[in-house]
Design an enzyme around this catalytic site. Structure first.
Site, PDB file in Angstrom:
ATOM      1  N   CYS A 154     -14.305 -33.976  12.882  1.00  0.00           N
ATOM      2  CA  CYS A 154     -13.198 -34.796  13.423  1.00  0.00           C
ATOM      3  C   CYS A 154     -12.303 -35.371  12.323  1.00  0.00           C
ATOM      4  O   CYS A 154     -11.139 -35.679  12.568  1.00  0.00           O
ATOM      5  CB  CYS A 154     -13.763 -35.926  14.279  1.00  0.00           C
ATOM      6  SG  CYS A 154     -15.066 -36.851  13.477  1.00  0.00           S
ATOM      7  N   HIS A 250      -8.997 -41.740  13.985  1.00  0.00           N
ATOM      8  CA  HIS A 250      -9.157 -41.555  12.537  1.00  0.00           C
ATOM      9  C   HIS A 250      -7.768 -41.456  11.899  1.00  0.00           C
ATOM     10  O   HIS A 250      -6.941 -40.619  12.287  1.00  0.00           O
ATOM     11  CB  HIS A 250      -9.897 -40.248  12.243  1.00  0.00           C
ATOM     12  CG  HIS A 250     -11.356 -40.271  12.586  1.00  0.00           C
ATOM     13  ND1 HIS A 250     -12.037 -41.386  13.028  1.00  0.00           N
ATOM     14  CD2 HIS A 250     -12.283 -39.270  12.529  1.00  0.00           C
ATOM     15  CE1 HIS A 250     -13.310 -41.078  13.228  1.00  0.00           C
ATOM     16  NE2 HIS A 250     -13.482 -39.792  12.941  1.00  0.00           N
TER      17      HIS A 250
HETATM   18  P1  NAP Z   1     -24.675 -39.794  19.963  1.00  0.00           P
HETATM   19  O1  NAP Z   1     -23.733 -40.722  20.642  1.00  0.00           O
HETATM   20  O2  NAP Z   1     -25.669 -40.371  19.025  1.00  0.00           O
HETATM   21  O3  NAP Z   1     -25.464 -38.984  21.126  1.00  0.00           O
HETATM   22  C1  NAP Z   1     -26.553 -38.152  20.838  1.00  0.00           C
HETATM   23  C2  NAP Z   1     -26.817 -37.268  22.046  1.00  0.00           C
HETATM   24  O4  NAP Z   1     -27.783 -36.268  21.678  1.00  0.00           O
HETATM   25  C3  NAP Z   1     -27.396 -37.983  23.269  1.00  0.00           C
HETATM   26  O5  NAP Z   1     -26.855 -37.416  24.426  1.00  0.00           O
HETATM   27  C4  NAP Z   1     -28.880 -37.659  23.182  1.00  0.00           C
HETATM   28  O6  NAP Z   1     -29.544 -37.681  24.435  1.00  0.00           O
HETATM   29  C5  NAP Z   1     -28.803 -36.240  22.679  1.00  0.00           C
HETATM   30  N1  NAP Z   1     -30.041 -35.766  22.075  1.00  0.00           N
HETATM   31  C6  NAP Z   1     -30.756 -36.325  21.079  1.00  0.00           C
HETATM   32  N2  NAP Z   1     -31.849 -35.576  20.802  1.00  0.00           N
HETATM   33  C7  NAP Z   1     -31.800 -34.516  21.653  1.00  0.00           C
HETATM   34  C8  NAP Z   1     -32.639 -33.394  21.876  1.00  0.00           C
HETATM   35  N3  NAP Z   1     -33.764 -33.193  21.161  1.00  0.00           N
HETATM   36  N4  NAP Z   1     -32.290 -32.508  22.838  1.00  0.00           N
HETATM   37  C9  NAP Z   1     -31.180 -32.698  23.577  1.00  0.00           C
HETATM   38  N5  NAP Z   1     -30.343 -33.746  23.421  1.00  0.00           N
HETATM   39  C10 NAP Z   1     -30.654 -34.643  22.456  1.00  0.00           C
HETATM   40  O7  NAP Z   1     -23.923 -38.666  19.152  1.00  0.00           O
HETATM   41  P2  NAP Z   1     -22.375 -38.140  19.312  1.00  0.00           P
HETATM   42  O8  NAP Z   1     -21.441 -38.994  18.554  1.00  0.00           O
HETATM   43  O9  NAP Z   1     -22.150 -37.876  20.753  1.00  0.00           O
HETATM   44  O10 NAP Z   1     -22.425 -36.783  18.496  1.00  0.00           O
HETATM   45  C11 NAP Z   1     -22.932 -35.596  19.070  1.00  0.00           C
HETATM   46  C12 NAP Z   1     -22.519 -34.397  18.192  1.00  0.00           C
HETATM   47  O11 NAP Z   1     -21.087 -34.307  18.155  1.00  0.00           O
HETATM   48  C13 NAP Z   1     -22.979 -34.486  16.744  1.00  0.00           C
HETATM   49  O12 NAP Z   1     -23.265 -33.159  16.317  1.00  0.00           O
HETATM   50  C14 NAP Z   1     -21.738 -35.016  16.026  1.00  0.00           C
HETATM   51  O13 NAP Z   1     -21.718 -34.630  14.659  1.00  0.00           O
HETATM   52  C15 NAP Z   1     -20.625 -34.314  16.793  1.00  0.00           C
HETATM   53  N6  NAP Z   1     -19.306 -34.975  16.740  1.00  0.00           N
HETATM   54  C16 NAP Z   1     -19.151 -36.301  17.029  1.00  0.00           C
HETATM   55  C17 NAP Z   1     -17.864 -36.863  16.990  1.00  0.00           C
HETATM   56  C18 NAP Z   1     -17.577 -38.310  17.326  1.00  0.00           C
HETATM   57  O14 NAP Z   1     -16.396 -38.729  17.191  1.00  0.00           O
HETATM   58  N7  NAP Z   1     -18.548 -39.104  17.761  1.00  0.00           N
HETATM   59  C19 NAP Z   1     -16.755 -36.065  16.661  1.00  0.00           C
HETATM   60  C20 NAP Z   1     -16.967 -34.700  16.402  1.00  0.00           C
HETATM   61  C21 NAP Z   1     -18.233 -34.177  16.444  1.00  0.00           C
HETATM   62  P3  NAP Z   1     -30.488 -38.928  24.912  1.00  0.00           P
HETATM   63  O15 NAP Z   1     -29.590 -39.929  25.594  1.00  0.00           O
HETATM   64  O16 NAP Z   1     -31.442 -38.284  25.866  1.00  0.00           O
HETATM   65  O17 NAP Z   1     -31.144 -39.494  23.692  1.00  0.00           O
END
Ligand code: NAP
Length: 361
Positions: A154, A250
């Site tokens: 991002c 950002h």
């Molecule tokens: P987050 O808010 O911490 O959410 C994590 C998610 O992963 C939750 O839905 C969690 O489910 C799930 N999870 C954890 N362990 C798992 C497993 N073993 N199997 C299946 N699901 C699992 O993270 P996020 O910000 O959404 O980021 C997710 C991805 O997107 C990452 O790869 C990050 O680098 C990428 N990303 C994020 C952004 C951003 O702006 N935030 C931008 C671009 C890319 P539970 O609720 O069941 O724990």
């Protein structure tokens, strides 16, 4: 026309919730499968541990949908035509490969396969043609109908389109210094502790500078039938990435220099104003009409005022001026959880759908 059945992996997190929110009433895709780290009776129950934090209520058709453990491939194959993955990279490495092997296209946000030359890293305004590498990916990994496409980090969403617009207009940008000021939501939910971020700036985001310096070269690269996507070699980037106490959006300060012909400031603004690419020509629903919006006011862009421009899918640029060290400098902004995450993933899926790469199974 029947809508394609979409799954969301890691539906409960920051990016997953954005998918659920942004896909409400989408005319081409409907959510029919949800997955997270464990089974839950309903999405409403699964999301309760973190809380639902979108501006509108959970869409009525998703509220009661069952949530499966993401490793349940049978349920996924039964429940959807393709998946959006918001999995963390370590989980994504294993699971996205398994989904693709099982026959499901994966539109991913994770970094696990961004370095793979046979996996397109799409910013559709810049490199829609990289989807041509998908058949080679399928041969390489023995996928029949499945495949993986990813979107980039991002942090680089805000400056890659302005840079590419100049390249597309015939100006050779050869060096960039980038300083990003990245929102708290970029670290997921709950993410960075409030006590670490209020009244503070954290001058380090693990792995982010390496991604900011490496990923643009693949995005600008070209497709080779044998080698996959070959990196562009004509651009050097130095990045500093910081976390700031902003909720969403950002911001990046960028210094650029040109090799050969140097445009005037008016020519730069014109190139940005005229920038229209394949997503706009194809009429993709999440493609902003005006991908780069230039603000003349001296104090723009600002996250609070500009992150939602083009429904969160446009880049806002401003403060273009001559640089005493490089040629020019400017400031630009994009919405990290919309353009930089779920909205960007949806745009990628729309491109694949328009190009007949996503079909009912
Ligand atoms: P987050 O808010 O911490 O959410 C994590 C998610 O992963 C939750 O839905 C969690 O489910 C799930 N999870 C954890 N362990 C798992 C497993 N073993 N199997 C299946 N699901 C699992 O993270 P996020 O910000 O959404 O980021 C997710 C991805 O997107 C990452 O790869 C990050 O680098 C990428 N990303 C994020 C952004 C951003 O702006 N935030 C931008 C671009 C890319 P539970 O609720 O069941 O724990």
């Amino acid at each position: 026309m029947r809508k394609l059945r979409a799954g969301v992996l890691a539906a409960t997190g920051a990016v997953g919730q954005n998918y659920v929110h942004l896909l409400r009433d989408h005319p081409w895709f409907e959510i029919t499968f949800l997955a997270a780290s464990k089974d839950s009776k309903s999405f409403e129950e699964a999301v309760s541990a973190r809380g639902w934090f979108m501006g509108q209520d959970i869409p009525a058709d998703v509220r009661k949908l069952r949530v499966f453990e993401a490793s349940n491939l049978e349920a996924a194959l039964d429940g959807c035509d393709f998946v959006f993955s918001a999995l963390d990279k370590d989980v994504a490495k294993d699971l996205e490969m398994k989904y693709a092997k099982a026959g499901l296209p994966v539109v991913s946000n994770a970094s696990a396969y961004r370095g793979d030359p046979f996996v397109p890293m799409l910013m559709p305004e810049i490199n829609a043609d990289h989807i041509r590498v998908i058949p080679a990916q399928q041969r390489r990994y023995g996928f029949k109908d499945g495949f993986i496409v990813v979107k980039p980090n991002c942090s680089l969403q805000s400056y890659m389109k302005p840079i590419h617009a100049l390249m597309a207009a015939g100006y050779n940008v050869d060096r960039l210094i980038v300083h990003t000021q990245q929102a708290a939501s970029g670290a997921g939910r709950p993410g960075v502790s409030a006590l670490d971020l209020i009244d503070n700036v954290v001058p380090f985001i693990s792995g982010e500078e390496e991604k900011s310096e490496r990923e643009p070269l693949k995005i600008l690269g070209s497709v080779d039938n044998d080698k996959g996507i070959v990196d562009y070699e004509g651009l050097a980037i130095s990045a500093t990435c910081t976390r700031v106490p902003v909720r969403d959006g950002h911001l990046a300060s960028v210094n650029i220099s040109f090799r050969g012909k140097k445009p005037s400031a008016d020519q730069i603004r014109l190139a940005w104003a005229l920038y229209r690419r394949e997503p706009q020509e194809l009429g993709l629903l999440f493609a902003p009409d005006q991908p780069i919006i230039y603000r003349d006011e001296p104090n723009r862009p600002q996250p609070v005022l500009d992150r939602d421009s083009g429904n969160g899918m446009a880049v806002t640029a401003g403060r273009l001026r001559e640089c005493p060290v490089f040629d020019y400098k400017f400031v630009c902004l994009s919405h990290n959880t919309v353009r930089g995450a779920a909205g960007g993933g949806i745009l990628n899926a729309e491109l694949l759908y328009a190009k007949d790469c996503l079909k009912p199974r």
